[in-house]
Design a protein around this motif. Structure first.
Motif, PDB file in Angstrom:
ATOM      1  N   VAL B   6      -8.041  -5.025   7.303  1.00 10.11           N
ATOM      2  CA  VAL B   6      -6.392  -4.788   7.168  1.00 10.11           C
ATOM      3  C   VAL B   6      -6.188  -5.381   5.915  1.00 10.11           C
ATOM      4  CG1 VAL B   6      -4.448  -5.647   8.044  1.00 10.11           C
ATOM      5  CG2 VAL B   6      -6.165  -4.848   9.677  1.00 10.11           C
ATOM      6  N   ARG B   7      -5.374  -4.727   5.004  1.00  9.61           N
ATOM      7  CA  ARG B   7      -4.898  -5.350   3.883  1.00  9.61           C
ATOM      8  C   ARG B   7      -3.439  -5.523   4.011  1.00  9.61           C
ATOM      9  NH1 ARG B   7      -7.765  -0.886   1.907  1.00  9.61           N
ATOM     10  NH2 ARG B   7     -10.136  -1.797   1.753  1.00  9.61           N
ATOM     11  N   PRO B   8      -2.591  -6.733   4.268  1.00 15.02           N
ATOM     12  CA  PRO B   8      -1.231  -6.566   4.500  1.00 15.02           C
ATOM     13  C   PRO B   8      -0.465  -5.894   3.350  1.00 15.02           C
ATOM     14  CG  PRO B   8      -2.042  -8.943   4.830  1.00 15.02           C
ATOM     15  CD  PRO B   8      -3.243  -8.014   4.092  1.00 15.02           C
ATOM     16  N   ILE B   9       0.845  -5.195   3.896  1.00 14.18           N
ATOM     17  CA  ILE B   9       1.529  -4.591   3.033  1.00 14.18           C
ATOM     18  C   ILE B   9       2.899  -5.240   2.743  1.00 14.18           C
ATOM     19  CG2 ILE B   9       0.492  -2.194   3.640  1.00 14.18           C
ATOM     20  CD1 ILE B   9       3.966  -2.964   4.995  1.00 14.18           C
ATOM     21  N   GLY B  10       2.897  -6.520   3.088  1.00 11.76           N
ATOM     22  CA  GLY B  10       4.170  -7.139   3.342  1.00 11.76           C
ATOM     23  C   GLY B  10       4.141  -8.585   3.848  1.00 11.76           C
ATOM     24  N   PRO B 139       2.122 -12.032   7.922  1.00 14.58           N
ATOM     25  CA  PRO B 139       1.863 -10.881   7.295  1.00 14.58           C
ATOM     26  C   PRO B 139       2.230  -9.632   7.799  1.00 14.58           C
ATOM     27  CG  PRO B 139      -0.201 -12.293   7.260  1.00 14.58           C
ATOM     28  CD  PRO B 139       0.977 -13.092   8.337  1.00 14.58           C
ATOM     29  N   VAL B 141       1.644  -5.449   8.678  1.00 12.82           N
ATOM     30  CA  VAL B 141       0.464  -4.618   8.605  1.00 12.82           C
ATOM     31  C   VAL B 141       1.104  -3.054   8.403  1.00 12.82           C
ATOM     32  CG1 VAL B 141      -1.253  -3.550  10.042  1.00 12.82           C
ATOM     33  CG2 VAL B 141      -0.962  -5.950   9.679  1.00 12.82           C
TER      34      VAL B 141
END
Lengths: 152, 152
Positions: B6-10, B139, B141
């Motif tokens: 998972v790469r946080p988007i905000g 974070p 997702v």
């Protein structure tokens, strides 16, 4: 920002075998399927039987204790295109492209899907559910009770 | 089963600074907060303005096009205990422990949280929302439109 690792806790077993067979996002389905939970997480299912849909599907209780007979299953759509930021809604090319965060497209940076499904039965580590549009083999990330107040 | 990243988007910006200040799971809140989206994902927000809550909060449209003025924000609760399979519901020690999948506890194998919130405004990459119980720095997702038909 830091990355995180998702470790699937189960898998979907369904007659839907092909993404092309799955209902388009936004479509309701009566599809029945199984959520097969990794036995290592069996203890985490304890109490979920209270969420089972009563015969006839009636909603019981009220206020914050109202039960819909539904649970929320979160999956990881491993076939998604994580680089896609814009899509044609419902794959209809005649509709102008929109940002993926304004759609329920599987294609998104973190392809976590939400499935609010009716819980029909629990046998050991296998949940039988109705309304599941994820295809066979889809990894399951989490299971939560559905709350009409929080989620409705 | 395979793991996923998972790469946080905000990130959440909120006056809620401490987990102890956050409302207990299952509690409704009127807390306002900001969802600050990484500018790299700005294109993915396009169209989300249609989901903004109308003045007065009325629901518009009907059937599958009914709009609730709500969006679903998925967060990663990075302070959660991922090894915990059973918890006392709502942290009340007098209640018997139950499996985490039958609760909305932050402690769970994959601590993805769901927040169905009212979308108040969008300015560039910053969404202002009401009903967000995640604390400052959480974070983000994913962001999805809320659908009363799919999610209610």
């Amino acid at each position: 920002m830091k990355d995180f690792v998702v470790r699937p806790i189960g898998v979907i077993r369904s007659d839907l075998k092909d993404p092309a067979d799955a209902p388009k996002q936004g479509a309701l389905t009566e599809q029945e399927a199984e959520v097969v939970v990794d036995p290592a997480f069996l203890a985490a299912l304890d109490g979920l039987e209270r969420r089972m849909a009563p015969a006839g599907g009636a909603v019981t209780g009220d206020g914050p204790h109202r039960k819909s007979g539904k649970i929320i299953v979160l999956c990881w759509l491993h076939g998604a295109d994580r680089g896609r930021l814009r899509v044609h809604p419902r794959d209809q090319e005649e509709l102008p492209e929109r940002g993926v965060f304004s759609t329920r497209s599987p294609h998104r940076p973190n392809p976590v899907s939400l499935h609010t499904v009716t819980l029909l039965s629990i046998e050991g580590n296998v949940l039988r559910v109705r309304g599941m549009d994820a295809i066979d083999g889809t990894p399951v990330v989490d299971i939560k009770p559905h709350s009409p107040e929080l989620d409705g």
